[in-house]
Design a protein around this motif. Sequence first.
Motif, short mmCIF file in Angstrom:
data_model
loop_
_atom_site.label_atom_id
_atom_site.label_comp_id
_atom_site.label_asym_id
_atom_site.label_seq_id
_atom_site.Cartn_x
_atom_site.Cartn_y
_atom_site.Cartn_z
N GLU A 148 8.76 -17.36 11.34
CA GLU A 148 7.21 -16.72 10.98
C GLU A 148 6.06 -18.19 11.15
OE1 GLU A 148 6.26 -14.79 6.73
OE2 GLU A 148 7.90 -15.86 6.80
N PHE A 149 4.90 -17.05 11.53
CA PHE A 149 3.55 -17.65 11.63
C PHE A 149 2.54 -16.72 10.44
CE2 PHE A 149 -0.03 -18.72 14.58
CZ PHE A 149 -0.16 -20.34 13.76
N HIS A 150 1.99 -18.42 10.87
CA HIS A 150 0.56 -17.57 9.78
C HIS A 150 -0.41 -18.52 10.20
CE1 HIS A 150 2.59 -15.00 7.18
NE2 HIS A 150 3.70 -15.92 7.03
N GLY A 151 -1.72 -18.43 10.27
CA GLY A 151 -2.52 -19.05 10.48
C GLY A 151 -3.94 -18.16 11.71
N THR A 209 11.56 -6.29 10.78
CA THR A 209 12.41 -5.72 9.56
C THR A 209 13.37 -6.28 8.82
OG1 THR A 209 13.43 -4.08 10.75
CG2 THR A 209 10.93 -3.18 9.58
N HIS A 210 13.97 -6.94 9.76
CA HIS A 210 15.07 -8.00 9.19
C HIS A 210 15.28 -9.25 8.73
CE1 HIS A 210 17.73 -5.32 11.54
NE2 HIS A 210 17.14 -5.77 12.95
N PHE A 211 14.18 -9.49 8.63
CA PHE A 211 13.49 -10.74 7.62
C PHE A 211 11.46 -10.35 7.01
CE2 PHE A 211 14.76 -11.42 12.68
CZ PHE A 211 16.43 -12.31 12.07
N ALA A 212 10.59 -9.37 7.29
CA ALA A 212 10.03 -8.93 6.36
C ALA A 212 9.43 -7.80 6.60
CB ALA A 212 9.41 -9.58 6.68
N GLN A 213 8.64 -7.54 5.61
CA GLN A 213 8.23 -6.10 6.17
C GLN A 213 7.35 -6.09 7.06
OE1 GLN A 213 8.45 -3.46 3.86
NE2 GLN A 213 9.54 -4.47 2.54
N ALA A 214 7.87 -4.71 8.02
CA ALA A 214 6.78 -4.86 9.12
C ALA A 214 5.42 -5.14 9.24
CB ALA A 214 6.92 -2.71 9.50
N PRO A 224 1.54 -9.76 6.89
CA PRO A 224 0.57 -10.33 7.86
C PRO A 224 1.85 -11.64 8.34
CG PRO A 224 0.61 -10.70 5.82
CD PRO A 224 1.31 -9.84 5.52
N GLY A 225 0.94 -11.73 9.63
CA GLY A 225 1.84 -12.91 10.05
C GLY A 225 2.60 -12.91 11.04
#
Length: 507
Positions: free
Chosen positions: A15-18, A47-52, A55-56
């Motif tokens: 997961e990447f944010h930036g 969806t298996h790791f975070a909400q669809a 952000p990111g």
Amino acid sequence: MTGGEFDRRVRMVVEFHGDATDRELLDESLAERRWPVVRDLAPEERTHFAQATAPGTFLLVEARLKGARRGAERAAALELTAWRSLRALDVRVHHAQAYTVGEDNRPLWAVHRAPARQGLRDRLAVLAGIRDTGPVVGAATRDRAREAARAVPAPEGSGSTAAPMDVRLGWAAAEPTTVPPTPGAAPGAAPLVITTLVALFAGVALSAVGPMSVYGALAAVTACGTAALSGWLLHRVAHPERQRGARVTGSVASAASTLTGWLVSTVSGDHTRVWWVSLLLAIAAFLAGGIRALVRQWTSLREALQWVVPLVASAVLTLTPALGGVVHWLYLAPFGLTPDDVDVPAVWRVIAALSFLPVLPAWLLVAAGWGYAKHFHQVVTHRWIPVTAIALTGVFCTLLPLLQVSLHAARAGEHAWHRAAGHQAPGSYYGIEPQLTCIEPLKPRIAAEGGVLVPRRPYLLLGSAGGTLALWDVHRRQPLKVPSGEVTSVPVGDHTSRCSEAGRATG
């Protein structure tokens, strides 16, 4: 990474944010490590790791590592997570799984033009490769190889479109029957080396305890087990049509190692020495494996220099005559003299410096330990505890030989002092040849430094430098220096307590 090939592949969900600048930096960092981004995850996969709608960006990154299979996932995840602080990148690892690429044991067939006749001359031309067209095909059987060879059209202008194509194996290759699947990577050389060393130890044990004892029977069983294991190890890595020969080769090599250990131990008659030699061989194999693991995991020239420079410096240091002067200084300290008073030849100072050679194996030991630590993924960028432990071990392994050699030289000097005090000449020590002498003066008055020369007393002659004899008064137990041109020294035997007025031994 530079040099060598990768052993493991680990695919990670990251997961990447930036912003765009951070993404460019992430791509550059991954490119430096040669870790490709396979693809971006689709919304339904996220969806298996975070909400669809979170952000990111979710990426599927393939990390490529060198080293053992065990711990590869954790090492890749920890190294990527460390970029949060090292490169100010907001990355998180949600899943990591290693996978391997199976071996392709299909034989390679050379494509050739099939001869119109099957005469001896035509068959020899086929075997010699005269009729080869150049391409090769990989197939498990001859029929599949023929199909593949005939499916590819000949290049234009070759003039061989009408000639039927056939395939052949090499001279010594047998016709393959079945090709067993190999889902994992082939084992390395370490198991075979360890097995061969165990076979050598078994031979030494057979010679030492005899085949009729309980331990001898255990050693014989071990030798048979190593022969079977060596054959199986080579069988796993051999090509399908050469597996039978590989089994025989491995078993014969292990049996030869056992026989070598038995013969060497029997001929020498000194089982303890043979055990030590075998142990040194095992240590050498351990060092070679660790250093190989270290070298193949170097990622930059700077990291290589961090290990090469101390090793070269240790080797150069042991060949420095000044280091040998430390040994002589510690030896002469109980007599109140220095190496300048004795003038030891340069060659002996170099030989004395070689007594510090354990420093070099100590560094090799640390380098090998570091190599094994990296191979088993125990050294990660932000994990400082293993790095500190290895560094402290290196300092300890360096100081220990230095201290050991220094103490040995000091003990040798004390032992020589006690022998001289008992009117006995000490043995030679790295170019210093102590001898009991009677001093015969050639002039009425001798300008002695450190006391008064008494010809009736025997002195311990330790050497000379700059026209001055370096003596040690056995009775007063203090150093004495006299001009060599004004006296004559006469060597005497041990337990001499008196010399004549002329400086010669009396009965």
